[in-house]
Design a protein around this motif. Structure first.
Motif, PDB file in Angstrom:
ATOM      1  N   ARG A  71       0.838  -1.213   0.000  1.00  0.00           N
ATOM      2  CA  ARG A  71       0.000   0.000   0.000  1.00  0.00           C
ATOM      3  C   ARG A  71       0.868   1.255   0.000  1.00  0.00           C
ATOM      4  O   ARG A  71       0.570   2.235  -0.696  1.00  0.00           O
ATOM      5  CB  ARG A  71      -0.949   0.002   1.206  1.00  0.00           C
ATOM      6  N   LYS A 119       3.762  10.042  -9.754  1.00  0.00           N
ATOM      7  CA  LYS A 119       3.038  10.314 -11.001  1.00  0.00           C
ATOM      8  C   LYS A 119       2.413  11.709 -10.981  1.00  0.00           C
ATOM      9  O   LYS A 119       2.443  12.422 -11.981  1.00  0.00           O
ATOM     10  CB  LYS A 119       1.962   9.251 -11.232  1.00  0.00           C
ATOM     11  N   GLN A 120       1.868  12.097  -9.844  1.00  0.00           N
ATOM     12  CA  GLN A 120       1.270  13.428  -9.713  1.00  0.00           C
ATOM     13  C   GLN A 120       2.342  14.512  -9.854  1.00  0.00           C
ATOM     14  O   GLN A 120       2.142  15.512 -10.548  1.00  0.00           O
ATOM     15  CB  GLN A 120       0.556  13.554  -8.366  1.00  0.00           C
ATOM     16  N   ASP A 155       4.026   5.749  -5.440  1.00  0.00           N
ATOM     17  CA  ASP A 155       3.967   5.732  -6.902  1.00  0.00           C
ATOM     18  C   ASP A 155       2.941   6.746  -7.412  1.00  0.00           C
ATOM     19  O   ASP A 155       3.192   7.478  -8.368  1.00  0.00           O
ATOM     20  CB  ASP A 155       3.627   4.328  -7.390  1.00  0.00           C
ATOM     21  N   LYS A 156       1.823   6.818  -6.733  1.00  0.00           N
ATOM     22  CA  LYS A 156       0.775   7.786  -7.088  1.00  0.00           C
ATOM     23  C   LYS A 156       1.295   9.221  -6.933  1.00  0.00           C
ATOM     24  O   LYS A 156       1.055  10.074  -7.787  1.00  0.00           O
ATOM     25  CB  LYS A 156      -0.442   7.546  -6.192  1.00  0.00           C
ATOM     26  N   GLN A 157       2.027   9.482  -5.839  1.00  0.00           N
ATOM     27  CA  GLN A 157       2.576  10.807  -5.597  1.00  0.00           C
ATOM     28  C   GLN A 157       3.627  11.178  -6.660  1.00  0.00           C
ATOM     29  O   GLN A 157       3.677  12.323  -7.106  1.00  0.00           O
ATOM     30  CB  GLN A 157       3.193  10.881  -4.203  1.00  0.00           C
ATOM     31  N   GLN A 211       2.322   1.782  -3.462  1.00  0.00           N
ATOM     32  CA  GLN A 211       1.288   2.299  -4.360  1.00  0.00           C
ATOM     33  C   GLN A 211       1.040   3.784  -4.117  1.00  0.00           C
ATOM     34  O   GLN A 211       0.867   4.549  -5.074  1.00  0.00           O
ATOM     35  CB  GLN A 211      -0.004   1.505  -4.204  1.00  0.00           C
ATOM     36  N   GLU A 212       1.022   4.212  -2.866  1.00  0.00           N
ATOM     37  CA  GLU A 212       0.792   5.614  -2.537  1.00  0.00           C
ATOM     38  C   GLU A 212       1.957   6.483  -3.023  1.00  0.00           C
ATOM     39  O   GLU A 212       1.754   7.555  -3.599  1.00  0.00           O
ATOM     40  CB  GLU A 212       0.588   5.790  -1.027  1.00  0.00           C
ATOM     41  N   ARG A 218       3.326  14.853 -13.476  1.00  0.00           N
ATOM     42  CA  ARG A 218       2.302  15.569 -14.266  1.00  0.00           C
ATOM     43  C   ARG A 218       2.400  17.070 -14.074  1.00  0.00           C
ATOM     44  O   ARG A 218       2.067  17.848 -14.970  1.00  0.00           O
ATOM     45  CB  ARG A 218       0.906  15.093 -13.872  1.00  0.00           C
TER      46      ARG A 218
END
Length: 85
Positions: free
Chosen positions: A25, A35-36, A31-33, A28-29, A39
């Motif tokens: 988890r 990617k953000q 990785d999400k950060q 995943q968090e 961007r």
């Protein structure tokens, strides 16, 4: 439970599984950060257009080289700086 494991081993295995799920988890968090963050950066978005470069590589490259990118005369110097040649 018909796993054949003693109760102590079942408990330890369950604890290890829970720990691994927690780590998953967290990954995943993060990785999400990343990617953000990628961007939000024009430089990262440009780097991601290169085949094989995704958000993690783009943000790592920007973090490593930063504003010093203009100090390299060509891509070969940058590659040497990164230890790729």
């Amino acid at each position: 439970d018909d796993s054949g494991l003693p109760p102590l081993m079942q408990e330890l295995t369950q604890r290890l599984l829970s720990h691994l799920q927690g780590l998953d988890r967290q990954v995943q968090e993060i990785d999400k950060q990343i990617k953000q963050l990628a961007r939000q950066s024009q430089v990262c978005r440009t780097l991601e257009q290169v085949p094989g470069i995704g958000p993690i590589t783009a943000t790592a490259l920007v973090a490593t080289v930063g504003s010093h990118i203009n100090e390299f005369k060509n891509g070969r110097q940058l590659a040497a700086f990164l230890g790729l040649v």
